[in-house]
Design a protein around this motif. Structure first.
Motif, PDB file in Angstrom:
ATOM      1  N   LEU A 112      15.009  21.770 -51.916  1.00 41.22           N
ATOM      2  CA  LEU A 112      13.906  22.316 -52.715  1.00 41.22           C
ATOM      3  C   LEU A 112      12.956  23.132 -51.846  1.00 41.22           C
ATOM      4  O   LEU A 112      12.623  24.273 -52.165  1.00 41.22           O
ATOM      5  CB  LEU A 112      13.150  21.173 -53.407  1.00 41.22           C
ATOM      6  CG  LEU A 112      13.862  20.486 -54.580  1.00 41.22           C
ATOM      7  CD1 LEU A 112      13.126  19.206 -54.983  1.00 41.22           C
ATOM      8  CD2 LEU A 112      13.967  21.429 -55.770  1.00 41.22           C
ATOM      9  N   VAL A 113      12.543  22.544 -50.722  1.00 41.15           N
ATOM     10  CA  VAL A 113      11.586  23.230 -49.851  1.00 41.15           C
ATOM     11  C   VAL A 113      12.207  24.503 -49.282  1.00 41.15           C
ATOM     12  O   VAL A 113      11.578  25.565 -49.232  1.00 41.15           O
ATOM     13  CB  VAL A 113      11.116  22.292 -48.721  1.00 41.15           C
ATOM     14  CG1 VAL A 113      10.127  23.009 -47.819  1.00 41.15           C
ATOM     15  CG2 VAL A 113      10.476  21.040 -49.302  1.00 41.15           C
ATOM     16  N   LEU A 114      13.459  24.393 -48.873  1.00 42.79           N
ATOM     17  CA  LEU A 114      14.147  25.533 -48.289  1.00 42.79           C
ATOM     18  C   LEU A 114      14.243  26.683 -49.298  1.00 42.79           C
ATOM     19  O   LEU A 114      14.033  27.851 -48.952  1.00 42.79           O
ATOM     20  CB  LEU A 114      15.549  25.101 -47.841  1.00 42.79           C
ATOM     21  CG  LEU A 114      16.304  26.015 -46.877  1.00 42.79           C
ATOM     22  CD1 LEU A 114      15.468  26.334 -45.655  1.00 42.79           C
ATOM     23  CD2 LEU A 114      17.624  25.368 -46.466  1.00 42.79           C
ATOM     24  N   CYS A 115      14.525  26.345 -50.540  1.00 44.14           N
ATOM     25  CA  CYS A 115      14.645  27.395 -51.559  1.00 44.14           C
ATOM     26  C   CYS A 115      13.305  28.081 -51.823  1.00 44.14           C
ATOM     27  O   CYS A 115      13.259  29.292 -52.058  1.00 44.14           O
ATOM     28  CB  CYS A 115      15.215  26.828 -52.856  1.00 44.14           C
ATOM     29  SG  CYS A 115      17.004  26.610 -52.744  1.00 44.14           S
ATOM     30  N   VAL A 120      10.873  28.455 -49.588  1.00 41.53           N
ATOM     31  CA  VAL A 120      10.583  29.297 -48.425  1.00 41.53           C
ATOM     32  C   VAL A 120      11.481  30.538 -48.413  1.00 41.53           C
ATOM     33  O   VAL A 120      11.014  31.653 -48.179  1.00 41.53           O
ATOM     34  CB  VAL A 120      10.744  28.479 -47.126  1.00 41.53           C
ATOM     35  CG1 VAL A 120      10.639  29.385 -45.908  1.00 41.53           C
ATOM     36  CG2 VAL A 120       9.686  27.388 -47.063  1.00 41.53           C
ATOM     37  N   LEU A 121      12.767  30.335 -48.714  1.00 42.98           N
ATOM     38  CA  LEU A 121      13.673  31.489 -48.717  1.00 42.98           C
ATOM     39  C   LEU A 121      13.313  32.465 -49.834  1.00 42.98           C
ATOM     40  O   LEU A 121      13.479  33.683 -49.685  1.00 42.98           O
ATOM     41  CB  LEU A 121      15.126  31.020 -48.862  1.00 42.98           C
ATOM     42  CG  LEU A 121      15.688  30.262 -47.659  1.00 42.98           C
ATOM     43  CD1 LEU A 121      17.117  29.802 -47.931  1.00 42.98           C
ATOM     44  CD2 LEU A 121      15.643  31.110 -46.398  1.00 42.98           C
ATOM     45  N   ALA A 122      12.795  31.947 -50.951  1.00 48.15           N
ATOM     46  CA  ALA A 122      12.351  32.833 -52.026  1.00 48.15           C
ATOM     47  C   ALA A 122      11.192  33.710 -51.545  1.00 48.15           C
ATOM     48  O   ALA A 122      11.135  34.903 -51.821  1.00 48.15           O
ATOM     49  CB  ALA A 122      11.941  32.024 -53.249  1.00 48.15           C
ATOM     50  N   ALA A 123      10.276  33.093 -50.785  1.00 57.07           N
ATOM     51  CA  ALA A 123       9.149  33.867 -50.255  1.00 57.07           C
ATOM     52  C   ALA A 123       9.639  34.911 -49.258  1.00 57.07           C
ATOM     53  O   ALA A 123       9.149  36.043 -49.227  1.00 57.07           O
ATOM     54  CB  ALA A 123       8.133  32.935 -49.603  1.00 57.07           C
ATOM     55  N   VAL A 124      10.622  34.538 -48.441  1.00 52.99           N
ATOM     56  CA  VAL A 124      11.182  35.499 -47.481  1.00 52.99           C
ATOM     57  C   VAL A 124      11.785  36.679 -48.246  1.00 52.99           C
ATOM     58  O   VAL A 124      11.506  37.844 -47.943  1.00 52.99           O
ATOM     59  CB  VAL A 124      12.270  34.839 -46.602  1.00 52.99           C
ATOM     60  CG1 VAL A 124      12.918  35.889 -45.702  1.00 52.99           C
ATOM     61  CG2 VAL A 124      11.669  33.727 -45.761  1.00 52.99           C
ATOM     62  N   THR A 125      12.595  36.368 -49.247  1.00 52.45           N
ATOM     63  CA  THR A 125      13.245  37.429 -50.024  1.00 52.45           C
ATOM     64  C   THR A 125      12.205  38.309 -50.711  1.00 52.45           C
ATOM     65  O   THR A 125      12.337  39.536 -50.738  1.00 52.45           O
ATOM     66  CB  THR A 125      14.187  36.824 -51.080  1.00 52.45           C
ATOM     67  OG1 THR A 125      15.038  35.868 -50.442  1.00 52.45           O
ATOM     68  CG2 THR A 125      15.039  37.899 -51.737  1.00 52.45           C
ATOM     69  N   ALA A 126      11.169  37.681 -51.259  1.00 54.96           N
ATOM     70  CA  ALA A 126      10.127  38.452 -51.947  1.00 54.96           C
ATOM     71  C   ALA A 126       9.471  39.450 -50.991  1.00 54.96           C
ATOM     72  O   ALA A 126       9.066  40.538 -51.392  1.00 54.96           O
ATOM     73  CB  ALA A 126       9.082  37.512 -52.539  1.00 54.96           C
ATOM     74  N   GLY A 127       9.379  39.060 -49.722  1.00 55.79           N
ATOM     75  CA  GLY A 127       8.794  39.959 -48.733  1.00 55.79           C
ATOM     76  C   GLY A 127       9.568  41.255 -48.574  1.00 55.79           C
ATOM     77  O   GLY A 127       9.011  42.274 -48.170  1.00 55.79           O
ATOM     78  N   PHE A 128      10.866  41.193 -48.892  1.00 50.22           N
ATOM     79  CA  PHE A 128      11.698  42.385 -48.733  1.00 50.22           C
ATOM     80  C   PHE A 128      12.005  43.046 -50.078  1.00 50.22           C
ATOM     81  O   PHE A 128      12.883  43.888 -50.166  1.00 50.22           O
ATOM     82  CB  PHE A 128      13.012  42.025 -48.040  1.00 50.22           C
ATOM     83  CG  PHE A 128      12.806  41.534 -46.640  1.00 50.22           C
ATOM     84  CD1 PHE A 128      12.550  42.440 -45.611  1.00 50.22           C
ATOM     85  CD2 PHE A 128      12.826  40.181 -46.348  1.00 50.22           C
ATOM     86  CE1 PHE A 128      12.341  41.991 -44.327  1.00 50.22           C
ATOM     87  CE2 PHE A 128      12.603  39.729 -45.059  1.00 50.22           C
ATOM     88  CZ  PHE A 128      12.366  40.635 -44.046  1.00 50.22           C
TER      89      PHE A 128
END
Lengths: 325, 258
Positions: B153-156, B158-166
């Motif tokens: 859950l936490v990883l998803c 954080v990865l969503a925020a990373v993806t949103a950055g791009f």
């Protein structure tokens, strides 16, 4: 973040906002703010005036603590608003230049959400009533008019009864009545002790509302002081139509009338003077002596508009496309 | 001045409530979050029926259950949040929130809360359904399953925020979230258990962000994940988490590009 080390918050004094040699450079090297210095005292309305692209919003965002400055120093209530966020934010209210609301939430839901994030929030209903939006509580944000959105933004900024209020173009998009209402509200807040920093490109807004102001031009302060001080340095204007059969050379020697600048445009003569009363008197006496009528006679003291246009005209850069009427 | 000062939990709750309302009002987000994760496991079932599971110690149920949880993490949490983060940024909501008392991490966590809760509820529901319908026995090492789920859950988020950055727009979010979705579905043991992949491919796939999560979840049910393997999986997931947090701090955008 060089030169913005947090200092002790003891030197609050009367300057609620202190800006010293502020600089902001955007990625790509554009220097939006180039050494701006001013201060705002407690309980004062201070206006940052300027054309689009003068650096108003770039400056205000640094005061709001949204970004660290690239040079110089900002203090709000004695703290660095960027690094000292926790100390500053509960005491400030911010109205951004545009938007910031999910379009699918209602006015009430938006305000409740924000109220949950604000220390000592006043009741949502009260905040909405302040800006006359209490009848629109259940309306989705996307259905609001531009003016209503601005008022919602103002309501949110006022939720926490802030000591310092930042308003970035608070009346853009409002109709004349909405604008007057906002001015009334801002004056009432000031009278209640709130310190207000606002940006505007409406000259009459700055002139009528601000206790002091600074005119920004190309990232620098081009003029600052009370509206009266800023306009005092500017010449007053007289314009009239030359009577038929007369030529500019028939007028009395202009320098002797205190005229510092003159131009003729067809039959229209425009004079600029620092001694409005003397120049006008001499001119009218000449007209009586000569038995002529000065048609379209227009005598006006220096206004902020004058000052503002002068500054904008001095612009070497042609990018200043908009000035307010 | 008022004496009451907001607390992080209260601020995040206010934000989460608004975000939950928004999730409920967005049809496309609802489909991604609720419908897709419940349907995809059915397609895995037809594939799993044809797999040669002899010698892996797995049953059809033990293939489908971790896959279902993986789909839930990917669609209900990751995909939904990429869209939500980008939408809020483009609407200048994130910028406005940053003028207030919320800290940056609180903004992202508060906004992520509803989707995370939906994902968690879905995982529990799917586990229950799989247990009942596919006769999957109760987890033998529940702590591993819980660890896997929490890390997932936490990883998803954080990865969503990373993806949103791009990601520039909400439309392009559907494209930018594809790589992780595809790679995870193919390589992290969602559709095909990593155990069934060729060795060299499997070695690479074991390093993918969601692989340790699925391994922990499956191991939680089978109970045959050794301590060393479990530790390795946890460390790997934490490494991805650390990398993700670094990437968010470095590249997350709070305002639209001009």
């Amino acid at each position: 973040m060089e030169a913005t080390e947090a200092t002790e918050a003891t030197d609050t004094s009367e300057h609620v906002i202190e800006v010293t040699d502020l600089r902001r450079v955007y990625r790509g090297g554009f220097e939006a703010v180039r050494g701006v210095t001013f201060h705002v005292d407690r309980g004062e309305i201070f206006a940052l005036l300027g054309t689009n692209g003068a650096g108003k919003t770039s400056t205000v965002e640094l005061l709001e603590g949204l970004a660290p400055p690239d040079g110089g120093r900002v203090r709000v209530l004695g703290h660095d608003p960027y690094t000292g966020r926790a100390a500053v934010r509960p005491r400030t209210g911010v109205m951004l230049q545009e938007g910031g609301f999910p379009s699918e939430l209602t006015v009430g839901e938006t305000a409740r959400m924000w109220a949950g994030c604000v220390s000592g929030a006043r009741p949502v209903r009260e905040a909405l009533a302040l800006v006359g939006l209490e009848q629109r509580t259940d309306v989705r944000v996307k259905q609001l008019s531009g003016g209503e959105r601005r008022r919602l933004d103002l309501a949110l900024a006022l939720l926490g009864e802030p000591e310092v209020l930042f308003l970035d173009e608070p009346t853009t998009g409002l109709d004349a009545e909405g604008r007057r209402d906002t001015w009334e509200l801002v004056r009432a807040l000031r009278d209640g002790g709130t310190t207000v920093l606002l940006t505007t490109h409406y000259l009459e807004e700055a002139e009528g509302l601000a206790d002091r102001l600074a005119i920004l031009h190309e990232g620098r302060v081009a003029a600052a002081g009370t509206p009266a001080e800023v306009t005092a340095s500017r010449p007053s204007r007289i314009s009239f139509e030359l009577p038929t059969g007369y030529f500019p050379g028939d007028l009395p020697p202009l320098a002797g009338l205190g005229v510092v600048e003159h131009e003729t445009d067809g039959r229209v003569v425009r004079l600029r003077t620092h001694e409005l009363q003397r120049t006008a008197t001499e001119l009218l006496l000449w007209a009586r002596r000569s038995g002529v009528e000065l048609r379209g006679l227009d005598v006006r003291s220096a206004s902020l508009e004058e000052a503002f246009l002068d500054i904008a005209r001095d612009a070497s850069a042609p990018r200043t496309k908009e000035y307010a009427a | 001045m008022s004496a009451t000062v907001t607390a992080p939990m209260g601020r995040m709750a206010a934000l989460a409530r608004a975000e939950l309302t928004l999730l409920g009002r967005s049809r496309s987000a609802l489909v991604t979050a609720l419908f897709v994760p419940l349907v995809l496991p059915l397609s895995v079932r037809s594939v799993a029926g044809q797999m040669d599971l002899k010698g892996t110690g797995l049953t059809v149920g033990l293939v489908i259950l971790p896959a279902a949880i993986g789909f839930s993490l990917l669609f209900a949490v990751y995909s939904t949040l990429v869209g939500a983060f980008v939408a809020r940024r483009e609407q200048l909501v994130l910028k406005r929130l940053r003028t207030g008392e919320l800290r940056d991490a609180e903004i992202l966590a508060g906004a992520a809360l509803p989707a995370t809760a939906v994902g968690l509820a879905q995982c529990l529901l799917l586990a229950g359904v799989c247990g009942a319908v596919l006769e999957v026995p109760a987890p033998r090492a529940a702590h591993l399953a819980v660890a896997g789920l929490v890390l997932g859950l936490v990883l998803c988020v954080v990865l969503a925020a990373v993806t949103a950055g791009f990601t520039r727009t909400t439309e392009s979010a559907q494209v930018t979230s594809l790589p992780l979705l595809m790679v995870s579905m193919m390589g992290s043991g969602l559709v095909v258990p990593v155990e069934l992949l060729p060795d060299r491919l499997a070695a690479g796939c074991e390093l993918l962000p969601l692989t340790p999560v699925i391994m922990l979840v499956r191991g939680g049910w089978t109970g045959d994940l050794g301590a060393a393997d479990a530790l390795r999986a946890v460390v790997l997931a934490l490494a991805w988490l650390g990398l993700g947090v670094f990437a968010v701090r470095r590249w997350f955008r709070w305002e639209p590009r001009r």
